[in-house]
Design a protein around this motif. Structure first.
Motif, PDB file in Angstrom:
ATOM      1  N   ALA A   1       8.097  -8.787  -5.818  1.00 35.10           N
ATOM      2  CA  ALA A   1       8.855  -8.491  -6.991  1.00 35.10           C
ATOM      3  C   ALA A   1       8.264  -7.851  -8.212  1.00 35.10           C
ATOM      4  CB  ALA A   1       9.382  -9.816  -7.301  1.00 35.10           C
ATOM      5  N   THR A   2       6.985  -8.044  -8.348  1.00 34.81           N
ATOM      6  CA  THR A   2       6.087  -7.284  -9.475  1.00 34.81           C
ATOM      7  C   THR A   2       5.886  -5.977  -9.210  1.00 34.81           C
ATOM      8  OG1 THR A   2       4.727  -9.464  -9.809  1.00 34.81           O
ATOM      9  CG2 THR A   2       3.904  -7.577 -10.519  1.00 34.81           C
ATOM     10  N   LEU A   3       5.688  -5.772  -7.696  1.00 38.56           N
ATOM     11  CA  LEU A   3       5.591  -4.207  -7.525  1.00 38.56           C
ATOM     12  C   LEU A   3       7.057  -3.699  -7.864  1.00 38.56           C
ATOM     13  CD1 LEU A   3       3.492  -4.241  -4.206  1.00 38.56           C
ATOM     14  CD2 LEU A   3       2.828  -3.442  -6.781  1.00 38.56           C
ATOM     15  N   ARG A   4       8.047  -4.142  -7.721  1.00 41.47           N
ATOM     16  CA  ARG A   4       9.268  -3.503  -7.893  1.00 41.47           C
ATOM     17  C   ARG A   4       9.740  -3.318  -9.513  1.00 41.47           C
ATOM     18  NH1 ARG A   4      14.639  -5.604  -7.799  1.00 41.47           N
ATOM     19  NH2 ARG A   4      13.911  -7.843  -7.121  1.00 41.47           N
ATOM     20  N   LEU A   5       9.120  -4.393 -10.206  1.00 36.34           N
ATOM     21  CA  LEU A   5       9.164  -4.176 -11.617  1.00 36.34           C
ATOM     22  C   LEU A   5       8.609  -3.130 -12.070  1.00 36.34           C
ATOM     23  CD1 LEU A   5       9.867  -5.421 -14.385  1.00 36.34           C
ATOM     24  CD2 LEU A   5       7.755  -6.857 -14.421  1.00 36.34           C
TER      25      LEU A   5
ATOM     26  N   TYR B   1       8.631   7.322  -7.440  1.00 40.16           N
ATOM     27  CA  TYR B   1       8.653   6.086  -8.142  1.00 40.16           C
ATOM     28  C   TYR B   1       9.876   5.163  -7.248  1.00 40.16           C
ATOM     29  CZ  TYR B   1       5.211   7.554 -11.434  1.00 40.16           C
ATOM     30  OH  TYR B   1       4.045   7.885 -12.016  1.00 40.16           O
ATOM     31  N   GLN B   2      10.901   5.994  -7.134  1.00 43.42           N
ATOM     32  CA  GLN B   2      12.113   5.519  -6.423  1.00 43.42           C
ATOM     33  C   GLN B   2      11.962   4.986  -5.224  1.00 43.42           C
ATOM     34  OE1 GLN B   2      14.860   8.741  -7.059  1.00 43.42           O
ATOM     35  NE2 GLN B   2      15.966   7.911  -8.828  1.00 43.42           N
ATOM     36  N   GLN B   3      11.033   5.794  -4.172  1.00 42.82           N
ATOM     37  CA  GLN B   3      10.714   5.458  -2.869  1.00 42.82           C
ATOM     38  C   GLN B   3       9.415   4.258  -3.253  1.00 42.82           C
ATOM     39  OE1 GLN B   3       9.506   8.966  -0.350  1.00 42.82           O
ATOM     40  NE2 GLN B   3      10.082   9.960  -2.090  1.00 42.82           N
ATOM     41  N   ALA B   4       8.897   4.046  -4.376  1.00 42.49           N
ATOM     42  CA  ALA B   4       8.006   3.033  -4.264  1.00 42.49           C
ATOM     43  C   ALA B   4       8.658   1.862  -4.354  1.00 42.49           C
ATOM     44  CB  ALA B   4       7.105   3.257  -5.585  1.00 42.49           C
ATOM     45  N   GLU B   5       9.990   1.834  -5.129  1.00 37.09           N
ATOM     46  CA  GLU B   5      10.750   0.599  -5.299  1.00 37.09           C
ATOM     47  C   GLU B   5      11.241   0.165  -4.102  1.00 37.09           C
ATOM     48  OE1 GLU B   5      14.508  -1.106  -7.603  1.00 37.09           O
ATOM     49  OE2 GLU B   5      14.054   0.955  -7.835  1.00 37.09           O
ATOM     50  N   THR B   6      11.591   1.268  -3.213  1.00 37.56           N
ATOM     51  CA  THR B   6      12.081   0.653  -1.890  1.00 37.56           C
ATOM     52  C   THR B   6      10.985   0.165  -0.981  1.00 37.56           C
ATOM     53  OG1 THR B   6      13.636   2.775  -1.704  1.00 37.56           O
ATOM     54  CG2 THR B   6      13.048   1.724   0.260  1.00 37.56           C
TER      55      THR B   6
ATOM     56  N   LEU C   1       0.977  -1.361   0.109  1.00 33.23           N
ATOM     57  CA  LEU C   1      -0.070  -0.063   0.175  1.00 33.23           C
ATOM     58  C   LEU C   1       1.031   1.327  -0.061  1.00 33.23           C
ATOM     59  CD1 LEU C   1      -2.996  -0.862   2.493  1.00 33.23           C
ATOM     60  CD2 LEU C   1      -2.753  -1.049  -0.108  1.00 33.23           C
ATOM     61  N   VAL C   2       2.166   1.202   0.628  1.00 30.85           N
ATOM     62  CA  VAL C   2       2.981   2.289   0.335  1.00 30.85           C
ATOM     63  C   VAL C   2       3.313   2.560  -0.845  1.00 30.85           C
ATOM     64  CG1 VAL C   2       5.292   3.110   1.217  1.00 30.85           C
ATOM     65  CG2 VAL C   2       4.067   1.925   2.692  1.00 30.85           C
ATOM     66  N   VAL C   3       3.649   1.321  -1.754  1.00 32.56           N
ATOM     67  CA  VAL C   3       3.714   1.734  -3.026  1.00 32.56           C
ATOM     68  C   VAL C   3       2.668   2.435  -4.032  1.00 32.56           C
ATOM     69  CG1 VAL C   3       4.163   0.176  -5.100  1.00 32.56           C
ATOM     70  CG2 VAL C   3       5.338  -0.448  -3.097  1.00 32.56           C
ATOM     71  N   THR C   4       1.402   1.785  -3.717  1.00 31.01           N
ATOM     72  CA  THR C   4       0.454   2.282  -4.212  1.00 31.01           C
ATOM     73  C   THR C   4       0.005   4.000  -3.905  1.00 31.01           C
ATOM     74  OG1 THR C   4      -0.883   0.058  -4.064  1.00 31.01           O
ATOM     75  CG2 THR C   4      -2.327   2.062  -4.340  1.00 31.01           C
ATOM     76  N   ALA C   5       0.491   4.387  -2.829  1.00 37.40           N
ATOM     77  CA  ALA C   5       0.414   5.702  -2.476  1.00 37.40           C
ATOM     78  C   ALA C   5       1.258   6.517  -3.277  1.00 37.40           C
ATOM     79  CB  ALA C   5       0.423   5.803  -0.949  1.00 37.40           C
ATOM     80  N   HIS C   6       2.669   6.043  -3.448  1.00 37.75           N
ATOM     81  CA  HIS C   6       3.541   6.779  -4.104  1.00 37.75           C
ATOM     82  C   HIS C   6       3.421   6.748  -5.478  1.00 37.75           C
ATOM     83  CE1 HIS C   6       6.625   7.800  -1.220  1.00 37.75           C
ATOM     84  NE2 HIS C   6       6.764   6.276  -0.681  1.00 37.75           N
TER      85      HIS C   6
END
Length: 394
Positions: free
Chosen positions: A264-268, A245-250, A220-225
């Motif tokens: 892994a899919t979210l990192r991609l 997007y860099q913070q999303a990858e983290t 959900l952190v990824v989604t918000a970023h």
């Protein structure tokens, strides 16, 4: 818990009065007309199965059994039959079961209209409804309404959807729980983003990130970023979007370390978004390096279309950076991946753009004159993309 939420909303919402309806959303792509109904049925069974614990906890019966399917029925008929059985089991809770069909992708508009018409014509269940969205500018489904006026009703939606979703979020309650708070922040943030209000989007997004991070909800952190990054890109702030997007990858990497299968899919996806931001700022060399490094991740995830896209975009960026030899080599890597995919995956891929790049970059190279026939042998004679935009797919 989609069914749990839907049942509880139908049962407890005073506005539904004595005729509450249960709406179930299906976004399965419409790729094969002969299998679409079966895919819908499997999705419905998965919804019901994953909701059993929640239904029991809410004091609702969780003992529905899928009826035995007889031969000779179409895929759509069996889907509607299962819908009717489920609605009958929960008749005390909902007047109608409404299947909302919103395919992520429709491979053939004509086949989609034909499937809908046959489904509606053959529908027998009195308490099962189908809702399909149409584009008011094109009215592609209007022929269906005209052909079956006794079975099809059209309604123009004049809703301010962002505001409506905010109201629904508040009415859903549980704003004293982390889950309810995140839901409300996310809806408000998305609404602000749709209005181009980046300041409000980032303010609400920062709160959503902090809340999700405190709960260990890294996806959900990824989604918000991503919401913040998209809003920044839309308002011509690609460098700030890149940071999001860099913070999303983290956060995606943290999810992966926790063993979350989505990590892994979210990192991609985060890396692909970074590439788009770098391209927007014309940092082509950096973007090419990122895409090249991401291709191996797509390969590990067994995602050939995305691996193809990584090599293709790496080539395009090298070409924009005036590095034709590297661009040529990378286009060849993309072609190798794309040409090895099955016909269905290849048909919806960006391989034609790779073919254009090979022709463009292959001028003056050995084998130049055989290139086009070689490409046509894989993609067919009418393979050229309608719009190349200088080599980058639209």
């Amino acid at each position: 818990m989609r069914m749990v939420e839907a049942f509880l909303a139908a049962e407890s919402d005073e506005r539904t009065g004595e005729i509450p309806d249960l709406f179930l959303r299906f976004d399965i792509p419409f790729l094969n007309p002969a299998k679409y109904g079966d895919e819908l049925r499997e999705a419905l069974l998965s919804m019901e199965q994953e909701s059993r614990v929640g239904l029991a906890e809410a004091g609702l019966p969780a003992n529905w059994q899928c009826p035995t399917l007889s031969g000779g029925q179409s895929d759509a008929d069996t889907f509607l039959m299962v819908c009717a059985s489920l609605r009958e089991h929960y008749a005390s809770l909902c007047e109608h079961l409404v299947a909302v069909l919103i395919p992520k992708y429709v491979a053939d508009d004509g086949a989609w209209l034909k499937w809908l018409r046959q489904t509606v014509e053959n529908a027998q269940a009195t308490h099962v409804r189908i809702v399909v969205l149409d584009d008011a500018r094109t009215l592609a489904l209007e022929p269906l309404a005209q052909a079956l006026p006794e079975r099809v009703v059209t309604q123009v939606a004049r809703l301010e959807m962002g505001r409506a979703l905010e109201e629904l979020s508040k009415e859903a309650g549980q704003l004293n729980t982390p889950g309810g708070q995140f839901r409300d922040l996310f809806v408000r943030m998305s609404h602000a983003a749709s209005k181009g209000d980046t300041a409000k989007t980032e303010r609400l997004g920062a709160q959503a990130v902090e809340l999700a991070h405190s709960q260990g909800w890294h996806p959900l952190v990824v989604t918000a970023h991503f919401v913040m990054g998209s809003a920044l890109l839309a308002t011509q702030k690609p460098q700030e979007a890149l940071s999001r997007y860099q913070q999303a990858e983290t956060a995606a990497a943290a999810a992966e370390e926790q063993g979350n299968p989505q990590g892994a899919t979210l990192r991609l996806k985060s890396r692909m978004a970074q590439g788009a931001a770098l391209v927007a700022t014309e940092q082509y060399t950096q973007a090419a390096t990122l895409y090249q490094g991401t291709a191996s991740l797509a390969h590990e995830l067994k995602d050939p279309p995305m691996e193809l896209e990584c090599w293709r975009m790496a080539s395009w960026c090298r070409e924009m950076a005036r590095e034709p030899d590297q661009a040529w080599a990378l286009s060849q890597r993309a072609w190798e991946v794309g040409s090895s995919m099955n016909d269905e995956a290849r048909a919806s891929s960006t391989l034609p753009y790779v073919g254009e790049a090979l022709l463009r970059l292959g001028r003056g190279r050995p084998g130049e004159h055989e290139l086009e026939s070689s490409i046509a042998s894989v993609l067919g004679e009418d393979w050229r993309p309608k719009n190349t935009k200088g080599g980058q797919a639209s």
